[in-house]
Design an enzyme around this catalytic site. Structure first.
Site, PDB file in Angstrom:
ATOM      1  N   ASP A  43       0.746  -1.219   0.052  1.00  0.00           N
ATOM      2  CA  ASP A  43      -0.124   0.266   0.180  1.00  0.00           C
ATOM      3  C   ASP A  43       0.909   1.459   0.237  1.00  0.00           C
ATOM      4  OD1 ASP A  43      -2.566  -1.281  -0.159  1.00  0.00           O
ATOM      5  OD2 ASP A  43      -2.711  -1.443   2.001  1.00  0.00           O
ATOM      6  N   GLU A 114      -4.539  10.108   4.811  1.00  0.00           N
ATOM      7  CA  GLU A 114      -4.901  10.993   5.922  1.00  0.00           C
ATOM      8  C   GLU A 114      -3.662  12.123   6.047  1.00  0.00           C
ATOM      9  OE1 GLU A 114      -1.950   8.232   7.166  1.00  0.00           O
ATOM     10  OE2 GLU A 114      -3.976   7.381   7.122  1.00  0.00           O
ATOM     11  N   ALA A 155      -6.933   2.732   7.496  1.00  0.00           N
ATOM     12  CA  ALA A 155      -5.418   2.548   7.646  1.00  0.00           C
ATOM     13  C   ALA A 155      -5.407   3.277   9.197  1.00  0.00           C
ATOM     14  CB  ALA A 155      -4.807   3.546   6.633  1.00  0.00           C
ATOM     15  N   TYR A 158      -8.476   3.806  11.305  1.00  0.00           N
ATOM     16  CA  TYR A 158      -9.167   2.592  12.099  1.00  0.00           C
ATOM     17  C   TYR A 158      -8.484   2.195  13.115  1.00  0.00           C
ATOM     18  CZ  TYR A 158     -12.147  -1.568  11.854  1.00  0.00           C
ATOM     19  OH  TYR A 158     -13.076  -2.466  12.123  1.00  0.00           O
TER      20      TYR A 158
END
Length: 253
Positions: A43, A114, A155, A158
Protein backbone atom coordinates in the site's frame (compact mmCIF):
# COMPACT_ATOMS: atom_id res chain seq x y z
CA UNK A 1 -5.86 -2.52 -29.53
CA UNK A 2 -2.96 -3.58 -27.30
CA UNK A 3 -2.80 -1.75 -24.00
CA UNK A 4 0.30 0.31 -23.36
CA UNK A 5 1.25 -0.84 -19.85
CA UNK A 6 3.89 0.78 -17.67
CA UNK A 7 5.20 -1.25 -14.75
CA UNK A 8 6.49 0.24 -11.49
CA UNK A 9 7.85 -1.82 -8.62
CA UNK A 10 9.04 -1.23 -5.08
CA UNK A 11 12.60 -2.12 -4.12
CA UNK A 12 11.49 -5.37 -2.49
CA UNK A 13 13.02 -8.40 -4.28
CA UNK A 14 9.60 -10.01 -4.69
CA UNK A 15 8.30 -6.87 -6.43
CA UNK A 16 11.37 -6.56 -8.66
CA UNK A 17 11.05 -10.21 -9.63
CA UNK A 18 7.38 -9.71 -10.51
CA UNK A 19 8.20 -6.68 -12.65
CA UNK A 20 10.82 -8.66 -14.58
CA UNK A 21 8.35 -11.49 -15.25
CA UNK A 22 5.57 -9.15 -16.34
CA UNK A 23 7.87 -7.07 -18.52
CA UNK A 24 9.02 -10.15 -20.38
CA UNK A 25 5.43 -11.12 -21.02
CA UNK A 26 3.76 -7.78 -21.77
CA UNK A 27 6.56 -5.32 -22.50
CA UNK A 28 7.09 -2.12 -20.54
CA UNK A 29 5.90 1.25 -21.83
CA UNK A 30 7.09 4.59 -20.49
CA UNK A 31 4.71 6.03 -17.89
CA UNK A 32 4.25 9.13 -20.01
CA UNK A 33 1.79 8.04 -22.66
CA UNK A 34 0.86 4.73 -21.04
CA UNK A 35 -2.79 3.63 -20.98
CA UNK A 36 -2.40 2.17 -17.50
CA UNK A 37 0.29 1.99 -14.82
CA UNK A 38 0.68 -1.27 -12.90
CA UNK A 39 2.17 -0.80 -9.43
CA UNK A 40 3.85 -3.80 -7.79
CA UNK A 41 4.41 -3.59 -4.05
CA UNK A 42 2.38 -2.78 -0.95
CA UNK A 43 0.00 0.00 0.00
CA UNK A 44 2.84 2.42 0.76
CA UNK A 45 4.28 1.97 -2.71
CA UNK A 46 0.80 2.34 -4.21
CA UNK A 47 0.38 5.69 -2.46
CA UNK A 48 3.81 6.81 -3.69
CA UNK A 49 2.91 5.78 -7.25
CA UNK A 50 -0.40 7.65 -7.16
CA UNK A 51 1.31 10.81 -5.90
CA UNK A 52 4.13 10.53 -8.42
CA UNK A 53 1.89 9.96 -11.45
CA UNK A 54 -1.05 12.20 -10.56
CA UNK A 55 -0.37 14.56 -13.49
CA UNK A 56 -0.14 11.80 -16.10
CA UNK A 57 -3.84 10.93 -16.30
CA UNK A 58 -3.38 7.16 -16.58
CA UNK A 59 -5.18 4.98 -14.01
CA UNK A 60 -3.13 2.86 -11.62
CA UNK A 61 -3.75 -0.85 -11.10
CA UNK A 62 -1.92 -2.29 -8.12
CA UNK A 63 -0.89 -5.90 -7.59
CA UNK A 64 0.12 -6.93 -4.10
CA UNK A 65 3.78 -7.71 -3.60
CA UNK A 66 3.76 -6.27 -0.09
CA UNK A 67 2.03 -7.05 3.20
CA UNK A 68 -1.56 -5.87 3.62
CA UNK A 69 -2.33 -4.66 0.12
CA UNK A 70 -5.68 -3.01 0.84
CA UNK A 71 -5.38 -0.86 -2.27
CA UNK A 72 -3.96 -3.71 -4.34
CA UNK A 73 -5.31 -6.59 -6.41
CA UNK A 74 -4.07 -10.16 -6.14
CA UNK A 75 -0.87 -10.83 -8.02
CA UNK A 76 -0.82 -13.01 -11.12
CA UNK A 77 1.22 -12.79 -14.30
CA UNK A 78 -1.58 -14.43 -16.33
CA UNK A 79 -4.32 -12.67 -18.33
CA UNK A 80 -3.27 -9.21 -17.18
CA UNK A 81 -4.65 -7.45 -20.24
CA UNK A 82 -8.04 -9.12 -19.71
CA UNK A 83 -8.06 -8.11 -16.04
CA UNK A 84 -7.23 -4.52 -16.91
CA UNK A 85 -9.98 -4.38 -19.55
CA UNK A 86 -12.56 -5.57 -17.01
CA UNK A 87 -11.33 -3.55 -14.04
CA UNK A 88 -13.58 -1.20 -12.07
CA UNK A 89 -12.39 2.36 -11.51
CA UNK A 90 -12.58 4.37 -8.29
CA UNK A 91 -11.68 8.07 -8.20
CA UNK A 92 -10.07 9.29 -4.97
CA UNK A 93 -9.74 12.97 -4.05
CA UNK A 94 -6.75 13.63 -1.79
CA UNK A 95 -6.47 15.97 1.17
CA UNK A 96 -4.49 19.18 0.92
CA UNK A 97 -2.29 20.01 3.91
CA UNK A 98 -0.83 23.44 4.60
CA UNK A 99 1.47 23.38 7.62
CA UNK A 100 3.15 26.37 9.27
CA UNK A 101 6.23 25.72 11.42
CA UNK A 102 7.60 27.64 14.40
CA UNK A 103 10.09 29.48 12.19
CA UNK A 104 7.30 30.72 9.91
CA UNK A 105 7.91 28.38 6.97
CA UNK A 106 4.91 27.07 5.03
CA UNK A 107 4.87 23.46 3.82
CA UNK A 108 2.26 22.01 1.48
CA UNK A 109 1.54 18.37 0.70
CA UNK A 110 -1.22 16.08 -0.52
CA UNK A 111 -2.50 13.00 1.29
CA UNK A 112 -4.58 10.20 -0.18
CA UNK A 113 -5.09 8.43 3.18
CA UNK A 114 -4.84 10.95 5.99
CA UNK A 115 -3.21 14.04 7.45
CA UNK A 116 -2.12 13.46 11.04
CA UNK A 117 -0.66 15.55 13.85
CA UNK A 118 1.47 13.62 16.33
CA UNK A 119 3.29 14.65 19.46
CA UNK A 120 7.06 14.63 18.91
CA UNK A 121 8.16 15.07 22.51
CA UNK A 122 7.59 13.34 25.85
CA UNK A 123 4.42 15.31 26.68
CA UNK A 124 0.98 15.07 25.12
CA UNK A 125 0.04 17.56 22.43
CA UNK A 126 -2.41 20.39 23.05
CA UNK A 127 -4.44 21.28 19.96
CA UNK A 128 -7.28 23.67 19.18
CA UNK A 129 -9.65 22.51 16.42
CA UNK A 130 -11.61 24.86 14.17
CA UNK A 131 -13.97 23.94 11.34
CA UNK A 132 -14.75 26.48 8.63
CA UNK A 133 -13.32 29.25 10.80
CA UNK A 134 -15.30 28.40 13.93
CA UNK A 135 -13.59 26.95 17.01
CA UNK A 136 -15.18 23.59 17.74
CA UNK A 137 -12.78 22.34 20.43
CA UNK A 138 -10.73 24.85 22.39
CA UNK A 139 -8.28 22.25 23.70
CA UNK A 140 -7.66 18.62 22.81
CA UNK A 141 -4.94 16.94 24.85
CA UNK A 142 -3.81 13.82 23.02
CA UNK A 143 -1.00 11.86 21.43
CA UNK A 144 -2.32 12.98 18.07
CA UNK A 145 -5.28 13.79 15.85
CA UNK A 146 -5.93 13.06 12.19
CA UNK A 147 -8.22 13.79 9.27
CA UNK A 148 -8.97 10.79 7.06
CA UNK A 149 -10.49 10.33 3.62
CA UNK A 150 -12.90 7.43 2.99
CA UNK A 151 -10.13 5.65 1.07
CA UNK A 152 -7.80 5.97 4.06
CA UNK A 153 -10.37 5.26 6.75
CA UNK A 154 -9.25 1.63 7.19
CA UNK A 155 -5.62 2.65 7.70
CA UNK A 156 -4.29 4.72 10.61
CA UNK A 157 -7.79 6.12 11.24
CA UNK A 158 -9.23 2.66 11.92
CA UNK A 159 -6.27 1.71 14.12
CA UNK A 160 -7.07 4.80 16.21
CA UNK A 161 -10.69 3.56 16.56
CA UNK A 162 -12.06 5.91 13.94
CA UNK A 163 -15.00 4.95 11.69
CA UNK A 164 -14.76 3.22 8.32
CA UNK A 165 -16.28 5.56 5.73
CA UNK A 166 -18.12 4.39 2.59
CA UNK A 167 -16.21 5.47 -0.50
CA UNK A 168 -19.08 7.63 -1.79
CA UNK A 169 -20.03 9.19 1.54
CA UNK A 170 -18.51 12.65 0.88
CA UNK A 171 -17.43 12.99 4.50
CA UNK A 172 -14.13 13.22 6.34
CA UNK A 173 -13.30 11.63 9.69
CA UNK A 174 -11.54 13.58 12.44
CA UNK A 175 -10.13 11.06 14.92
CA UNK A 176 -8.13 11.50 18.10
CA UNK A 177 -5.13 9.33 18.92
CA UNK A 178 -5.14 8.45 22.63
CA UNK A 179 -7.22 11.42 23.73
CA UNK A 180 -6.60 12.42 27.35
CA UNK A 181 -8.91 15.44 27.54
CA UNK A 182 -11.75 15.36 26.72
CA UNK A 183 -11.20 11.73 27.67
CA UNK A 184 -14.35 10.37 26.01
CA UNK A 185 -14.06 12.27 22.72
CA UNK A 186 -14.00 9.80 19.84
CA UNK A 187 -13.84 12.25 16.96
CA UNK A 188 -16.23 13.76 14.43
CA UNK A 189 -17.60 13.31 10.92
CA UNK A 190 -17.43 16.41 8.74
CA UNK A 191 -18.67 17.28 5.25
CA UNK A 192 -16.08 16.71 2.56
CA UNK A 193 -16.17 20.46 1.86
CA UNK A 194 -15.08 21.38 5.41
CA UNK A 195 -11.87 23.31 6.10
CA UNK A 196 -10.24 21.94 9.26
CA UNK A 197 -7.66 23.96 11.18
CA UNK A 198 -5.44 22.60 13.94
CA UNK A 199 -3.59 25.13 16.11
CA UNK A 200 -0.85 23.77 18.33
CA UNK A 201 -0.93 25.22 21.84
CA UNK A 202 2.39 25.57 23.68
CA UNK A 203 4.44 24.30 20.70
CA UNK A 204 7.75 25.02 22.42
CA UNK A 205 6.94 22.84 25.41
CA UNK A 206 4.79 20.30 23.56
CA UNK A 207 6.22 19.99 20.02
CA UNK A 208 4.06 18.46 17.29
CA UNK A 209 4.81 17.05 13.85
CA UNK A 210 2.42 16.78 10.91
CA UNK A 211 2.32 13.99 8.35
CA UNK A 212 0.59 13.74 4.98
CA UNK A 213 0.82 10.12 3.82
CA UNK A 214 4.13 9.80 5.72
CA UNK A 215 5.53 13.10 4.41
CA UNK A 216 6.60 14.74 7.66
CA UNK A 217 6.86 18.35 8.82
CA UNK A 218 8.28 18.92 12.28
CA UNK A 219 7.58 21.67 14.83
CA UNK A 220 4.26 22.80 13.38
CA UNK A 221 2.17 25.54 14.96
CA UNK A 222 -0.80 25.42 12.57
CA UNK A 223 -2.08 22.88 10.07
CA UNK A 224 -4.96 23.47 7.65
CA UNK A 225 -6.59 20.49 5.96
CA UNK A 226 -9.23 20.31 3.25
CA UNK A 227 -10.29 17.98 0.48
CA UNK A 228 -8.79 18.75 -2.94
CA UNK A 229 -11.58 18.09 -5.51
CA UNK A 230 -9.47 19.35 -8.42
CA UNK A 231 -7.27 16.24 -8.17
CA UNK A 232 -8.71 12.79 -8.83
CA UNK A 233 -6.56 9.68 -8.47
CA UNK A 234 -7.88 6.90 -10.72
CA UNK A 235 -7.46 3.47 -9.13
CA UNK A 236 -8.43 0.18 -10.79
CA UNK A 237 -9.75 -2.93 -9.06
CA UNK A 238 -10.80 -6.39 -10.22
CA UNK A 239 -14.60 -6.76 -10.62
CA UNK A 240 -16.30 -7.51 -7.31
CA UNK A 241 -13.22 -6.45 -5.35
CA UNK A 242 -13.51 -2.67 -5.67
CA UNK A 243 -12.84 -0.14 -2.95
CA UNK A 244 -16.48 0.09 -1.87
CA UNK A 245 -16.69 -3.69 -1.43
CA UNK A 246 -13.41 -3.73 0.50
CA UNK A 247 -14.60 -1.00 2.88
CA UNK A 248 -17.83 -2.87 3.59
CA UNK A 249 -16.09 -6.22 4.00
CA UNK A 250 -13.56 -4.76 6.42
CA UNK A 251 -16.38 -3.97 8.88
CA UNK A 252 -17.42 -7.61 9.20
CA UNK A 253 -14.10 -9.24 10.04
Amino acid sequence: MTLRIAFAASNAPIAQSAKAALTRRYGDHAEEGADVIVALGGDGFMLDTLHRTQDLGAPVYGMNRGTVGFLMNEYSDHQLEERLAQAEEAVINPLSMTAETQDGEIHRALAINEVSLLRSGPQAAQVRISVDGKVRMSELVCDGVLVSTPAGSTAYNYSAHGPILPIGSDVLAVTAVAAFRPRRWRGALLPKTADVCFEVLAPGKRPVMAEADSRSVRNVVRVDVRSEPSIGHRVLFDPGHGLEERLIREQFV
